[in-house]
Scaffold this motif. Structure first.
Motif, PDB file in Angstrom:
ATOM      1  N   ALA A 173      11.592   8.495  10.989  1.00  0.00           N
ATOM      2  CA  ALA A 173      10.179   8.721  11.298  1.00  0.00           C
ATOM      3  C   ALA A 173       9.425   9.222  10.071  1.00  0.00           C
ATOM      4  O   ALA A 173       8.287   8.822   9.830  1.00  0.00           O
ATOM      5  N   MET A 174      10.063  10.074   9.285  1.00  0.00           N
ATOM      6  CA  MET A 174       9.417  10.603   8.083  1.00  0.00           C
ATOM      7  C   MET A 174       9.256   9.516   7.021  1.00  0.00           C
ATOM      8  O   MET A 174       8.225   9.443   6.348  1.00  0.00           O
ATOM      9  N   ILE A 175      10.255   8.658   6.886  1.00  0.00           N
ATOM     10  CA  ILE A 175      10.153   7.550   5.931  1.00  0.00           C
ATOM     11  C   ILE A 175       9.026   6.611   6.350  1.00  0.00           C
ATOM     12  O   ILE A 175       8.198   6.200   5.524  1.00  0.00           O
ATOM     13  N   LYS A 176       8.969   6.265   7.635  1.00  0.00           N
ATOM     14  CA  LYS A 176       7.911   5.377   8.130  1.00  0.00           C
ATOM     15  C   LYS A 176       6.531   5.982   7.892  1.00  0.00           C
ATOM     16  O   LYS A 176       5.609   5.301   7.443  1.00  0.00           O
ATOM     17  N   ALA A 177       6.376   7.265   8.193  1.00  0.00           N
ATOM     18  CA  ALA A 177       5.084   7.928   7.996  1.00  0.00           C
ATOM     19  C   ALA A 177       4.720   7.978   6.518  1.00  0.00           C
ATOM     20  O   ALA A 177       3.580   7.684   6.146  1.00  0.00           O
ATOM     21  N   ALA A 178       5.678   8.321   5.679  1.00  0.00           N
ATOM     22  CA  ALA A 178       5.398   8.429   4.237  1.00  0.00           C
ATOM     23  C   ALA A 178       5.001   7.084   3.650  1.00  0.00           C
ATOM     24  O   ALA A 178       4.036   6.998   2.871  1.00  0.00           O
ATOM     25  N   VAL A 179       5.713   6.048   4.000  1.00  0.00           N
ATOM     26  CA  VAL A 179       5.386   4.716   3.479  1.00  0.00           C
ATOM     27  C   VAL A 179       4.025   4.269   3.997  1.00  0.00           C
ATOM     28  O   VAL A 179       3.188   3.764   3.243  1.00  0.00           O
ATOM     29  N   ASN A 180       3.775   4.484   5.275  1.00  0.00           N
ATOM     30  CA  ASN A 180       2.491   4.106   5.856  1.00  0.00           C
ATOM     31  C   ASN A 180       1.342   4.839   5.169  1.00  0.00           C
ATOM     32  O   ASN A 180       0.329   4.230   4.814  1.00  0.00           O
ATOM     33  N   HIS A 181       1.509   6.136   4.959  1.00  0.00           N
ATOM     34  CA  HIS A 181       0.453   6.921   4.308  1.00  0.00           C
ATOM     35  C   HIS A 181       0.291   6.531   2.838  1.00  0.00           C
ATOM     36  O   HIS A 181      -0.831   6.506   2.327  1.00  0.00           O
ATOM     37  N   HIS A 182       1.375   6.202   2.179  1.00  0.00           N
ATOM     38  CA  HIS A 182       1.294   5.774   0.777  1.00  0.00           C
ATOM     39  C   HIS A 182       0.475   4.481   0.661  1.00  0.00           C
ATOM     40  O   HIS A 182      -0.420   4.375  -0.186  1.00  0.00           O
ATOM     41  N   ILE A 183       0.779   3.529   1.514  1.00  0.00           N
ATOM     42  CA  ILE A 183       0.061   2.252   1.486  1.00  0.00           C
ATOM     43  C   ILE A 183      -1.405   2.464   1.819  1.00  0.00           C
ATOM     44  O   ILE A 183      -2.294   1.921   1.160  1.00  0.00           O
ATOM     45  N   ARG A 184      -1.678   3.279   2.834  1.00  0.00           N
ATOM     46  CA  ARG A 184      -3.067   3.518   3.233  1.00  0.00           C
ATOM     47  C   ARG A 184      -3.838   4.266   2.141  1.00  0.00           C
ATOM     48  O   ARG A 184      -5.002   3.962   1.885  1.00  0.00           O
ATOM     49  N   LEU A 185      -3.186   5.210   1.480  1.00  0.00           N
ATOM     50  CA  LEU A 185      -3.841   5.932   0.389  1.00  0.00           C
ATOM     51  C   LEU A 185      -4.177   4.981  -0.754  1.00  0.00           C
ATOM     52  O   LEU A 185      -5.267   5.046  -1.335  1.00  0.00           O
ATOM     53  N   ARG A 186      -3.266   4.081  -1.058  1.00  0.00           N
ATOM     54  CA  ARG A 186      -3.528   3.082  -2.099  1.00  0.00           C
ATOM     55  C   ARG A 186      -4.732   2.218  -1.713  1.00  0.00           C
ATOM     56  O   ARG A 186      -5.588   1.919  -2.529  1.00  0.00           O
ATOM     57  N   GLU A 187      -4.832   1.825  -0.443  1.00  0.00           N
ATOM     58  CA  GLU A 187      -5.974   1.044   0.035  1.00  0.00           C
ATOM     59  C   GLU A 187      -7.271   1.845  -0.042  1.00  0.00           C
ATOM     60  O   GLU A 187      -8.324   1.304  -0.402  1.00  0.00           O
ATOM     61  N   LEU A 188      -7.214   3.125   0.304  1.00  0.00           N
ATOM     62  CA  LEU A 188      -8.411   3.969   0.240  1.00  0.00           C
ATOM     63  C   LEU A 188      -8.933   4.081  -1.191  1.00  0.00           C
ATOM     64  O   LEU A 188     -10.139   3.959  -1.430  1.00  0.00           O
ATOM     65  N   VAL A 189      -8.036   4.306  -2.125  1.00  0.00           N
ATOM     66  CA  VAL A 189      -8.448   4.409  -3.527  1.00  0.00           C
ATOM     67  C   VAL A 189      -9.058   3.090  -4.000  1.00  0.00           C
ATOM     68  O   VAL A 189     -10.104   3.071  -4.654  1.00  0.00           O
ATOM     69  N   ALA A 190      -8.420   1.971  -3.650  1.00  0.00           N
ATOM     70  CA  ALA A 190      -8.942   0.660  -4.046  1.00  0.00           C
ATOM     71  C   ALA A 190     -10.311   0.396  -3.428  1.00  0.00           C
ATOM     72  O   ALA A 190     -11.214  -0.121  -4.089  1.00  0.00           O
ATOM     73  N   ALA A 191     -10.491   0.773  -2.156  1.00  0.00           N
ATOM     74  CA  ALA A 191     -11.769   0.571  -1.489  1.00  0.00           C
ATOM     75  C   ALA A 191     -12.860   1.445  -2.108  1.00  0.00           C
ATOM     76  O   ALA A 191     -13.996   0.998  -2.292  1.00  0.00           O
ATOM     77  N   LEU A 192     -12.523   2.682  -2.444  1.00  0.00           N
ATOM     78  CA  LEU A 192     -13.490   3.561  -3.109  1.00  0.00           C
ATOM     79  C   LEU A 192     -13.870   3.019  -4.479  1.00  0.00           C
ATOM     80  O   LEU A 192     -15.039   3.007  -4.859  1.00  0.00           O
ATOM     81  N   ASP A 193     -12.876   2.559  -5.210  1.00  0.00           N
ATOM     82  CA  ASP A 193     -13.158   1.978  -6.532  1.00  0.00           C
ATOM     83  C   ASP A 193     -14.027   0.720  -6.425  1.00  0.00           C
ATOM     84  O   ASP A 193     -14.915   0.507  -7.241  1.00  0.00           O
ATOM     85  N   ALA A 194     -13.777  -0.087  -5.419  1.00  0.00           N
ATOM     86  CA  ALA A 194     -14.558  -1.316  -5.239  1.00  0.00           C
ATOM     87  C   ALA A 194     -15.986  -1.016  -4.817  1.00  0.00           C
ATOM     88  O   ALA A 194     -16.918  -1.722  -5.208  1.00  0.00           O
ATOM     89  N   GLU A 195     -16.153   0.046  -4.037  1.00  0.00           N
ATOM     90  CA  GLU A 195     -17.488   0.370  -3.533  1.00  0.00           C
ATOM     91  C   GLU A 195     -18.360   1.043  -4.600  1.00  0.00           C
ATOM     92  O   GLU A 195     -19.565   0.819  -4.641  1.00  0.00           O
ATOM     93  N   ALA A 196     -17.763   1.852  -5.424  1.00  0.00           N
ATOM     94  CA  ALA A 196     -18.517   2.568  -6.460  1.00  0.00           C
ATOM     95  C   ALA A 196     -17.810   2.393  -7.812  1.00  0.00           C
ATOM     96  O   ALA A 196     -17.100   3.263  -8.245  1.00  0.00           O
ATOM     97  N   PRO A 197     -18.007   1.217  -8.421  1.00  0.00           N
ATOM     98  CA  PRO A 197     -17.321   0.962  -9.703  1.00  0.00           C
ATOM     99  C   PRO A 197     -17.652   2.033 -10.733  1.00  0.00           C
ATOM    100  O   PRO A 197     -18.781   2.498 -10.824  1.00  0.00           O
ATOM    101  N   ARG A 198     -16.635   2.410 -11.448  1.00  0.00           N
ATOM    102  CA  ARG A 198     -16.809   3.424 -12.500  1.00  0.00           C
ATOM    103  C   ARG A 198     -17.024   2.717 -13.827  1.00  0.00           C
ATOM    104  O   ARG A 198     -16.325   1.781 -14.157  1.00  0.00           O
TER     105      ARG A 198
END
Length: 75
Positions: free
Chosen positions: A49-74
């Protein structure tokens, strides 16, 4: 005697394999909230359960960062 597992290693993120498409921020944020709720009551003593949660959160965090970068280019 230890077993060499480097040949079996698959990284969580591989830029050559993974899509470069980025969902809109509002969608990723909604999915992140769903994921947090989904794993909120996971048993910390359950290794799978911890591995599943960690992997899921890692992937989602990567998506969040990419979405933020795409929305407000630096610049």
């Amino acid at each position: 005697m230890s077993i060499n597992t480097t040949a079996a290693h698959t990284p969580l993120h591989d830029p050559e394999r993974d899509s470069s498409w980025v969902p809109p921020l509002h969608i990723v944020l909604s999915c992140a909230r769903d994921d947090i709720a989904k794993h909120a009551d996971a048993n910390i003593h359950d290794h799978d359960a911890m591995i599943k949660a960690a992997v899921n959160h890692h992937i989602r965090l990567r998506e969040l960062v990419a979405a933020l970068d795409a929305e407000a280019p630096r610049g």
